[in-house]
Scaffold this active site. Sequence first.
Site, PDB file in Angstrom:
ATOM      1  N   GLY A  15      17.810   5.332 -15.986  1.00  6.42           N
ATOM      2  CA  GLY A  15      16.709   5.854 -15.369  1.00  6.42           C
ATOM      3  C   GLY A  15      16.790   7.343 -14.854  1.00  6.42           C
ATOM      4  O   GLY A  15      16.146   7.904 -14.099  1.00  6.42           O
ATOM      5  N   SER A  16      17.624   8.013 -15.660  1.00  5.61           N
ATOM      6  CA  SER A  16      18.018   9.455 -15.420  1.00  5.61           C
ATOM      7  C   SER A  16      16.675  10.341 -15.668  1.00  5.61           C
ATOM      8  O   SER A  16      16.370  11.422 -15.056  1.00  5.61           O
ATOM      9  CB  SER A  16      19.123  10.067 -15.811  1.00  5.61           C
ATOM     10  OG  SER A  16      19.362   9.989 -17.394  1.00  5.61           O
ATOM     11  N   ASN A  17      16.183  10.047 -16.835  1.00  2.00           N
ATOM     12  CA  ASN A  17      14.871  10.690 -17.282  1.00  2.00           C
ATOM     13  C   ASN A  17      13.908  10.608 -16.439  1.00  2.00           C
ATOM     14  O   ASN A  17      12.989  11.378 -15.919  1.00  2.00           O
ATOM     15  CB  ASN A  17      14.690  10.567 -18.623  1.00  2.00           C
ATOM     16  CG  ASN A  17      15.433  11.341 -19.696  1.00  2.00           C
ATOM     17  OD1 ASN A  17      15.376  12.508 -19.720  1.00  2.00           O
ATOM     18  ND2 ASN A  17      16.367  10.456 -20.529  1.00  2.00           N
ATOM     19  N   ASN A 103       7.397  10.207 -25.521  1.00  2.49           N
ATOM     20  CA  ASN A 103       8.723   9.461 -25.478  1.00  2.49           C
ATOM     21  C   ASN A 103       9.791  10.564 -25.772  1.00  2.49           C
ATOM     22  O   ASN A 103       9.645  11.601 -26.300  1.00  2.49           O
ATOM     23  CB  ASN A 103       8.619   8.520 -26.772  1.00  2.49           C
ATOM     24  CG  ASN A 103      10.160   7.797 -26.778  1.00  2.49           C
ATOM     25  OD1 ASN A 103      10.621   7.393 -25.852  1.00  2.49           O
ATOM     26  ND2 ASN A 103      10.793   7.665 -27.929  1.00  2.49           N
ATOM     27  N   HIS A 105      13.740  11.291 -27.246  1.00  4.60           N
ATOM     28  CA  HIS A 105      14.695  10.820 -28.029  1.00  4.60           C
ATOM     29  C   HIS A 105      15.996  11.674 -28.028  1.00  4.60           C
ATOM     30  O   HIS A 105      15.845  12.712 -28.125  1.00  4.60           O
ATOM     31  CB  HIS A 105      14.214  10.709 -29.528  1.00  4.60           C
ATOM     32  CG  HIS A 105      15.279  10.176 -30.449  1.00  4.60           C
ATOM     33  ND1 HIS A 105      15.469   8.698 -30.645  1.00  4.60           N
ATOM     34  CD2 HIS A 105      15.919  10.597 -31.385  1.00  4.60           C
ATOM     35  CE1 HIS A 105      16.232   8.561 -31.454  1.00  4.60           C
ATOM     36  NE2 HIS A 105      16.581   9.646 -31.764  1.00  4.60           N
ATOM     37  N   GLU A 175      17.827  16.836 -21.900  1.00  5.20           N
ATOM     38  CA  GLU A 175      16.677  15.874 -21.930  1.00  5.20           C
ATOM     39  C   GLU A 175      15.842  16.020 -20.551  1.00  5.20           C
ATOM     40  O   GLU A 175      14.976  15.956 -20.538  1.00  5.20           O
ATOM     41  CB  GLU A 175      17.221  14.587 -22.221  1.00  5.20           C
ATOM     42  CG  GLU A 175      17.673  14.007 -23.496  1.00  5.20           C
ATOM     43  CD  GLU A 175      17.918  12.465 -23.350  1.00  5.20           C
ATOM     44  OE1 GLU A 175      17.171  11.562 -23.068  1.00  5.20           O
ATOM     45  OE2 GLU A 175      18.926  12.317 -24.088  1.00  5.20           O
TER      46      GLU A 175
HETATM   47  C1  GRF Z   1      18.041   8.694 -23.265  1.00  5.23           C
HETATM   48  O1  GRF Z   1      18.780   9.174 -23.820  1.00  5.23           O
HETATM   49  C2  GRF Z   1      16.473   8.854 -23.908  1.00  5.23           C
HETATM   50  O2  GRF Z   1      16.820  10.083 -24.949  1.00  5.23           O
HETATM   51  C3  GRF Z   1      16.483   7.371 -24.609  1.00  5.23           C
HETATM   52  O3  GRF Z   1      16.813   6.430 -23.826  1.00  5.23           O
HETATM   53  C4  GRF Z   1      17.785   7.103 -22.926  1.00  5.23           C
HETATM   54  C5  GRF Z   1      17.477   6.824 -21.689  1.00  5.23           C
HETATM   55  O4  GRF Z   1      18.176   7.272 -20.678  1.00  5.23           O
HETATM   56  N1  GRF Z   1      14.926   7.372 -24.914  1.00  5.23           N
HETATM   57  P1  GRF Z   1      17.966   7.200 -19.057  1.00  5.23           P
HETATM   58  O5  GRF Z   1      17.721   5.818 -18.706  1.00  5.23           O
HETATM   59  O6  GRF Z   1      16.949   8.249 -19.069  1.00  5.23           O
HETATM   60  O7  GRF Z   1      18.977   7.822 -18.339  1.00  5.23           O
END
Ligand code: GRF
Length: 190
Positions: A15-17, A103, A105, A175
């Site tokens: 859930g870091s993003n 999304n 990636h 990201e």
């Molecule tokens: C990230 O590397 C994103 O690019 C991919 O899934 C991962 C999710 O990481 N789609 P986080 O849970 O947001 O840390």
Amino acid sequence: MQDKVAILVGTKGRGSNMLALIEACQSGQVPATVGIVIAPSSDSPAIQSAVQKGVPTIVVEPNEAYAEELLKAVRGCTVLCLAGLMRMLPQEVLDAFPNRVLNIHPALLPKFGGSGMYGMHVHRAVMESGERESGCTVHIVTPVYDEGPIVVQKTCRIFADDTPETLAQRVLALEHDAYPQALSMVLRGE
Ligand code: GRF
């Protein structure tokens, strides 16, 4: 009224993003409110982090009522951000948010995307192919996995002593910049 964003996390994702998006909205960097975080299972570690940030959460399990339940959960939202969700959204949901499902990636699409390209598989494939740079891509979601117009890409170098793990860390930091930036662009209609 500010736009409301729904963030869809994965079952096992950190859930870091999601956190980067919540923090960017709460600090005013992105002119929107995170209205809801949606997880496919109550085991998703991201749920606790969202609760700590004061964001409402809901579990929507991918069963036969998935599309209907998702549409109910995202009512009032104008943009959906996928952040670690490892499944295709139902067509009804994509149709309800034309050009408004994003999304992220962990590679420079269109390279290293598609079936089997997730998590460390991506970084291993990038390194094995001898690429000298990698990065991340935020794109609009279409019915084809990892395709759809690119909104933001950020790149980083790959060094001789990198491992897939060190590369993954460098890409993840990108990201966290790229996603809020892309969300702002989409909200501004860019
Ligand atoms: C990230 O590397 C994103 O690019 C991919 O899934 C991962 C999710 O990481 N789609 P986080 O849970 O947001 O840390």
